[in-house]
Design an enzyme around this catalytic site. Structure first.
Site, short mmCIF file in Angstrom:
data_model
loop_
_atom_site.label_atom_id
_atom_site.label_comp_id
_atom_site.label_asym_id
_atom_site.label_seq_id
_atom_site.Cartn_x
_atom_site.Cartn_y
_atom_site.Cartn_z
CG LEU A 155 -1.88 -5.47 10.04
CD1 LEU A 155 -1.67 -4.73 11.36
CD2 LEU A 155 -0.68 -5.22 9.12
CB ILE A 193 6.07 -15.59 -10.26
CG1 ILE A 193 6.55 -16.83 -9.52
CG2 ILE A 193 6.51 -15.61 -11.71
CD1 ILE A 193 5.90 -18.12 -10.02
CB ALA A 237 -7.33 -2.99 4.89
CE LYS A 243 -3.35 -18.29 -6.31
NZ LYS A 243 -2.64 -19.45 -5.70
CD GLU A 249 -5.73 -21.90 4.63
OE1 GLU A 249 -6.26 -21.70 5.74
OE2 GLU A 249 -4.82 -21.17 4.17
CB THR A 281 0.86 -14.69 6.56
OG1 THR A 281 0.19 -15.60 7.44
CG2 THR A 281 2.27 -15.18 6.34
N GLY A 302 0.18 -9.20 5.30
CA GLY A 302 0.24 -7.84 5.81
C GLY A 302 1.47 -7.61 6.67
CB ALA A 303 2.91 -9.58 9.46
#
Lengths: 430, 430
Positions: free
Chosen positions: A12, A138, A10, A207, A192, A14, A16-17
């Site tokens: 697609l 990593i 679910a 993270k 961004e 950067t 996902g591709a």
């Protein structure tokens, strides 16, 4: 050979591709390594028309990503939609609930709902894997949950956001200011259009919250992270840092203290001798200190199509082989609800830079405030005349409690001779 | 909770005692993380009387380590005896044959018989785990077989022997010579009484052979490793290296070339900008270059009681959870028997240091030999007069084939003006 692992993706973008490409390019190798073929069966994304440079012949297109959660011909759903709620959360919950394994790169989702999703996955006996959510390629989640599983972790810290590290590195190398470098990074695609998730430290905090759970076996607590971004770091501070033997890095740090778990994301002065001071540009690194293993460091590219796809596929091979671990190192029901150590209780050294009127008595006034809070100064640096009449004064302190430091800063900011807001950066020692 | 994992340990030296301590100290934590208690049932070692500072109450003592292989009350045998043949090999074979999982820290055994043992373990459906065999506490085997499993590895290199790295670091820091520093390292317990396994590169070559198998999915081929140790590195070379912008490190390197797999262990000139140049003292580091993940580096303590015990226990938790992977990333029957790229085919740059009579025509003679082999010189450095009449000449070359370089060196060594054996060190670029 066993039947194929049937995969639905679910999202697609950067990543996902990248996963589609990796599965296609290394099909034979992955069958051998995974013990069975890794077969892409269905995908879903917002626009079917978008050009993606991937081959989706023979792969079913689902308009509704939630259909993947319920499809009877899938074993695992890869969630690459993003966002801490909405469709992403629904999809992961539904997929687990209907007995599918889930692989996700969604740090925001895990930071906000990690404990709950871990519980659900265990209740259903399915794998919840998220190597790609932290530090790109990593394999740090695997290192924490498996490779270093024999250790009690005392401290963990890392460079968790490549955009910030790129900006700070470039500021240092070029002497340019934050706004200029950010604009360049945006133009180059390293930042961004709306950079606040990155430069305000939120992404790193997501993270860190996930890493903390996996390292300490505690409930994921994003709210418990003290977050400051890098907007207020000036090239002047970066220069002073070098002079003092430090480099400024945005770190995420977690450790056990007697007040609870301390989780912090903010710019740090890192000694030049520390290996992590030399992680530059878009690279990420995570340092783990364990009671038996000592200090270990893991570094690599923290984002991008290839590294993130590498992490997703590692999770898929784990799923293909049925290799499971509790999401956060211990069973969800056993995850400790640890107290949050208040930032005011943090003890450490500090760097403070002030812009002051260049006239007699200023240093005495500043020193007086610090003395009142019993903060002992390690070094002070004052630069000669300037045309504006304002000169920088830089000082570093010995270890002191954050609360005292904050009181001192507030009082110093009010001194008549102090021009701008003082810049305060914590000094970390390793 | 599941029944305990019943453990037998053969060998109670530093590492064995460390494992006993870790199991005792983190018993509760390991039960949670492993999903069942990790219970030490039996041990065997040469001397029962030796003082070890561990508590073995309730643990059975077996005089004969081979008895562990056949004991009906054990699930897993930890082999910490060492050596590539003899009892260690017998024990591992017998244990697998009688249906037990095996955890070992024995790099020599794996380097010599890795493929055969992998076959046996698969035939028996049992786990053969050896995280502790390479790079101490760094979970590099897990990274290669699992965390980076989605990648085709193009190159791998690392600092794999802490003793050599300690000696080279100390030589650089103190300016002292190899013999002196080795003697100190022996006195301090950083080097063995018979240091040849370490300083002649054999230990690093064992580890490299194991890493190569796990990274490239090929048969383990220790004979295929080109090995040179650090005895011939002088403090003069270390100083010249710094002047030229390099640091000398004993590296193990493996990569795919068009002539086959190239495996080399020897002193290298490493550019100061490379992160691995800054791994100092007893630390180890491994760099893995994968086609999707890019460059990743893993560092930590490469030896010692705590780090090695950490690795053994990580393997035990994998066994406790039934998490298996083929020993060398693909099933043993599928392990490629790759050709060995001859060292003569290696292409790279070189550093050469000569001691020459300080008289006219010497440089011309050397240059002439190099020109004949079509080796192009990148830089040459000659130092002024000396009392003995011998002066060092240092030169670096552009990329050239090893065979040509070796022919040139042989011829240069025979020049009348060249005093001692030329010192040749390969320059690596990353």
């Amino acid at each position: 050979m066993k039947p194929p692992l049937r995969i639905g993706i679910a999202g697609l973008g950067t990543v996902g591709a990248g996963v589609v490409k990796l599965l296609a390019e290394h099909g034979r190798l992955l069958s051998l390594r995974g013990g069975r073929p890794l077969k892409l069966v269905a995908v879903s994304a917002r626009s079917k028309a978008k050009k993606r440079d991937i081959d989706l012949r023979g792969v079913r297109w689902e308009k509704d990503p939630l259909a993947l959660a319920e499809a009877s011909d899938l074993d695992v759903v890869i969630e690459l939609i993003g966002g801490s709620g909405g469709i992403a959360r629904q999809l992961v919950r539904k997929a687990l609930a209907s007995g599918k394994h889930v692989v996700t790169a969604n740090k925001a989702l895990l930071a906000m709902h990690g404990t709950e999703l871990a519980e659900l996955s265990e209740k259903k006996g399915r794998i919840l894997a998220f190597e790609a959510a932290v530090a790109g390629g990593i394999p740090i989640i695997k290192a924490l949950r498996e490779g270093l599983v024999g250790n009690k972790v005392s401290r963990l810290y890392g460079i968790l956001n490549g955009t910030c590290n790129y900006i700070l590195t470039t500021m240092r190398e070029t002497g340019r200011d934050f706004d200029v470098v950010l604009a360049e990074a945006q133009a180059a695609g390293y930042a961004e259009a709306d950079p606040s998730f990155d430069v305000d430290g939120i992404d790193a905090a997501h993270k860190l919250a996930v890493l903390t759970g996996a390292a300490f076996g505690c409930q994921v607590n994003f709210e418990g992270v003290h977050v400051e971004g890098i907007r207020r770091v000036t090239s002047m501070d970066i220069q002073f840092a070098e002079e003092l033997g430090y480099r400024i890095k945005l770190l995420g740090l977690a450790r056990e203290t007697r007040y609870g778990i301390e989780q912090r994301v903010h710019p740090c002065m890192v000694p030049l001798e520390a290996p992590i001071a030399h992680i530059e540009g878009v690279f990420n690194a995570v340092v783990v200190e364990g009671d038996f293993v000592g200090t270990t460091m893991f570094q690599g590219r923290g984002a991008g199509q290839g590294p993130t796809a590498s992490a997703v596929v590692a999770d898929l091979v784990d799923v293909a082989r049925g290799r499971d671990m509790p999401a956060f190192v211990v069973p969800a029901a056993q995850l400790a609800a640890k107290k949050v150590a208040p930032i005011g209780r943090h003890v450490g050294a500090y760097y403070m830079r002030l812009m002051v009127q260049d006239r007699p008595g200023v240093i005495a006034a500043i020193s007086g405030v610090l003395a009142k809070e019993r903060i002992s100064v390690e070094s002070m640096l004052q630069r000669g005349r300037s045309q504006s009449g304002e000169v920088p004064v830089v000082l570093t302190t010995h270890e002191t409690e954050e609360a005292a430091m904050q009181r001192a800063v507030a009082r110093i900011a009010k001194l008549r001779a102090v021009a701008a807001e003082p810049c305060l950066i914590r000094i970390e020692t390793f």
